[in-house]
Design a protein around this motif. Structure first.
Motif, PDB file in Angstrom:
ATOM      1  N   UNK A  26       0.877  -1.316  -0.006  1.00  0.00           N
ATOM      2  CA  UNK A  26       0.079   0.003   0.107  1.00  0.00           C
ATOM      3  C   UNK A  26       0.761   1.309  -0.120  1.00  0.00           C
ATOM      4  N   UNK A  27       2.045   1.044   0.182  1.00  0.00           N
ATOM      5  CA  UNK A  27       3.050   2.437   0.257  1.00  0.00           C
ATOM      6  C   UNK A  27       3.935   2.523  -0.989  1.00  0.00           C
ATOM      7  N   UNK A  28       3.426   1.698  -2.060  1.00  0.00           N
ATOM      8  CA  UNK A  28       4.345   1.788  -3.155  1.00  0.00           C
ATOM      9  C   UNK A  28       4.032   3.079  -4.143  1.00  0.00           C
ATOM     10  N   UNK A  29       2.704   3.580  -4.094  1.00  0.00           N
ATOM     11  CA  UNK A  29       2.347   4.613  -4.821  1.00  0.00           C
ATOM     12  C   UNK A  29       2.681   5.944  -4.082  1.00  0.00           C
ATOM     13  N   UNK A  30       2.313   5.984  -2.669  1.00  0.00           N
ATOM     14  CA  UNK A  30       2.820   7.326  -2.259  1.00  0.00           C
ATOM     15  C   UNK A  30       4.397   7.538  -1.808  1.00  0.00           C
ATOM     16  N   UNK A  31       4.798   6.181  -1.309  1.00  0.00           N
ATOM     17  CA  UNK A  31       6.294   6.416  -1.131  1.00  0.00           C
ATOM     18  C   UNK A  31       7.370   5.918  -1.828  1.00  0.00           C
ATOM     19  N   UNK A  32       6.851   5.157  -3.057  1.00  0.00           N
ATOM     20  CA  UNK A  32       7.796   4.498  -3.980  1.00  0.00           C
ATOM     21  C   UNK A  32       8.604   3.382  -3.095  1.00  0.00           C
ATOM     22  N   UNK A  33       8.141   2.824  -1.964  1.00  0.00           N
ATOM     23  CA  UNK A  33       8.807   1.768  -1.383  1.00  0.00           C
ATOM     24  C   UNK A  33       7.893   0.540  -0.904  1.00  0.00           C
ATOM     25  N   UNK A  34       8.385  -0.563  -1.012  1.00  0.00           N
ATOM     26  CA  UNK A  34       7.689  -1.686  -0.394  1.00  0.00           C
ATOM     27  C   UNK A  34       8.252  -2.405   0.713  1.00  0.00           C
ATOM     28  N   UNK A  35       7.865  -2.067   1.682  1.00  0.00           N
ATOM     29  CA  UNK A  35       8.599  -2.774   3.152  1.00  0.00           C
ATOM     30  C   UNK A  35       8.457  -4.132   2.963  1.00  0.00           C
ATOM     31  N   UNK A  36       9.275  -4.802   3.760  1.00  0.00           N
ATOM     32  CA  UNK A  36       9.198  -6.343   3.752  1.00  0.00           C
ATOM     33  C   UNK A  36       9.710  -6.480   5.182  1.00  0.00           C
ATOM     34  N   UNK A  37       9.140  -7.654   5.632  1.00  0.00           N
ATOM     35  CA  UNK A  37       9.383  -7.983   6.986  1.00  0.00           C
ATOM     36  C   UNK A  37       9.290  -9.527   7.199  1.00  0.00           C
ATOM     37  N   UNK A  38       9.894 -10.193   8.423  1.00  0.00           N
ATOM     38  CA  UNK A  38       9.766 -11.481   8.599  1.00  0.00           C
ATOM     39  C   UNK A  38       8.245 -11.469   9.364  1.00  0.00           C
ATOM     40  N   UNK A  39       7.485 -12.710   8.849  1.00  0.00           N
ATOM     41  CA  UNK A  39       6.060 -12.827   9.359  1.00  0.00           C
ATOM     42  C   UNK A  39       6.179 -13.166  10.992  1.00  0.00           C
ATOM     43  N   UNK A  40       7.194 -13.988  11.337  1.00  0.00           N
ATOM     44  CA  UNK A  40       7.425 -14.264  12.765  1.00  0.00           C
ATOM     45  C   UNK A  40       7.632 -13.155  13.770  1.00  0.00           C
ATOM     46  N   UNK A  41       8.079 -11.879  13.159  1.00  0.00           N
ATOM     47  CA  UNK A  41       8.628 -11.221  14.215  1.00  0.00           C
ATOM     48  C   UNK A  41       7.829  -9.786  13.758  1.00  0.00           C
ATOM     49  N   UNK A  42       6.639  -9.555  14.139  1.00  0.00           N
ATOM     50  CA  UNK A  42       5.719  -8.541  13.597  1.00  0.00           C
ATOM     51  C   UNK A  42       6.112  -7.367  13.975  1.00  0.00           C
ATOM     52  N   UNK A  43       6.677  -7.199  15.251  1.00  0.00           N
ATOM     53  CA  UNK A  43       7.251  -5.845  15.776  1.00  0.00           C
ATOM     54  C   UNK A  43       8.986  -5.567  15.587  1.00  0.00           C
ATOM     55  N   UNK A  44       9.342  -6.448  14.862  1.00  0.00           N
ATOM     56  CA  UNK A  44      10.706  -6.233  14.297  1.00  0.00           C
ATOM     57  C   UNK A  44      11.122  -5.103  13.254  1.00  0.00           C
ATOM     58  N   UNK A  45      12.270  -5.403  12.631  1.00  0.00           N
ATOM     59  CA  UNK A  45      12.577  -4.369  11.706  1.00  0.00           C
ATOM     60  C   UNK A  45      11.966  -4.721  10.294  1.00  0.00           C
ATOM     61  N   UNK A  46      11.988  -3.922   9.345  1.00  0.00           N
ATOM     62  CA  UNK A  46      11.340  -4.167   8.207  1.00  0.00           C
ATOM     63  C   UNK A  46      12.555  -3.628   7.089  1.00  0.00           C
ATOM     64  N   UNK A  47      12.525  -4.160   6.055  1.00  0.00           N
ATOM     65  CA  UNK A  47      13.678  -3.629   4.922  1.00  0.00           C
ATOM     66  C   UNK A  47      12.430  -3.094   4.043  1.00  0.00           C
ATOM     67  N   UNK A  48      12.983  -1.823   3.464  1.00  0.00           N
ATOM     68  CA  UNK A  48      12.263  -1.083   2.405  1.00  0.00           C
ATOM     69  C   UNK A  48      12.833  -1.224   1.059  1.00  0.00           C
ATOM     70  N   UNK A  49      12.435  -1.670  -0.104  1.00  0.00           N
ATOM     71  CA  UNK A  49      12.833  -1.694  -1.228  1.00  0.00           C
ATOM     72  C   UNK A  49      12.275  -0.826  -2.144  1.00  0.00           C
ATOM     73  N   UNK A  50      12.827  -0.371  -3.308  1.00  0.00           N
ATOM     74  CA  UNK A  50      12.210   0.481  -4.112  1.00  0.00           C
ATOM     75  C   UNK A  50      10.890  -0.245  -4.753  1.00  0.00           C
ATOM     76  N   UNK A  51       9.914   0.434  -5.077  1.00  0.00           N
ATOM     77  CA  UNK A  51       8.884  -0.186  -5.698  1.00  0.00           C
ATOM     78  C   UNK A  51       9.068  -0.772  -7.072  1.00  0.00           C
ATOM     79  N   UNK A  52      10.197  -0.204  -7.747  1.00  0.00           N
ATOM     80  CA  UNK A  52      10.563  -0.601  -8.966  1.00  0.00           C
ATOM     81  C   UNK A  52      11.263  -2.128  -8.844  1.00  0.00           C
TER      82      UNK A  52
END
Length: 68
Positions: A26-52
């Motif tokens: 949902x952040x791809x259009x407005x921020x140009x990024x897609x955050x990715x995270x480990x599903x087991x650690x929902x409160x842990x860090x995420x990695x943001x990659x460019x939408x492209x």
């Protein structure tokens, strides 16, 4: 609808084996990024990659061309 907060989703192909990632497309259009995270650690860090880059990755997976 796009918001400033990530709306995390997991693939419908996820088998629940604990080796999954979640993405917030949902952040791809407005921020140009897609955050990715480990599903087991929902409160842990995420990695943001460019939408492209994320789009290229998904295309490569679908076309079976990664690493070619």
């Amino acid at each position: 609808m796009t918001t400033d907060s990530p709306q995390w989703i997991k693939s419908s192909y996820s088998g629940g084996g604990g080796q999954c990632v979640e993405v917030a497309t949902n952040l791809a259009a407005s921020h140009g990024t897609v955050p990715v995270r480990d599903s087991k650690v929902s409160d842990g860090p995420s990695l943001s990659v460019s939408a492209a880059a994320f789009s290229s990755f998904v295309t490569g997976v679908k076309d079976d061309t990664l690493g070619s």
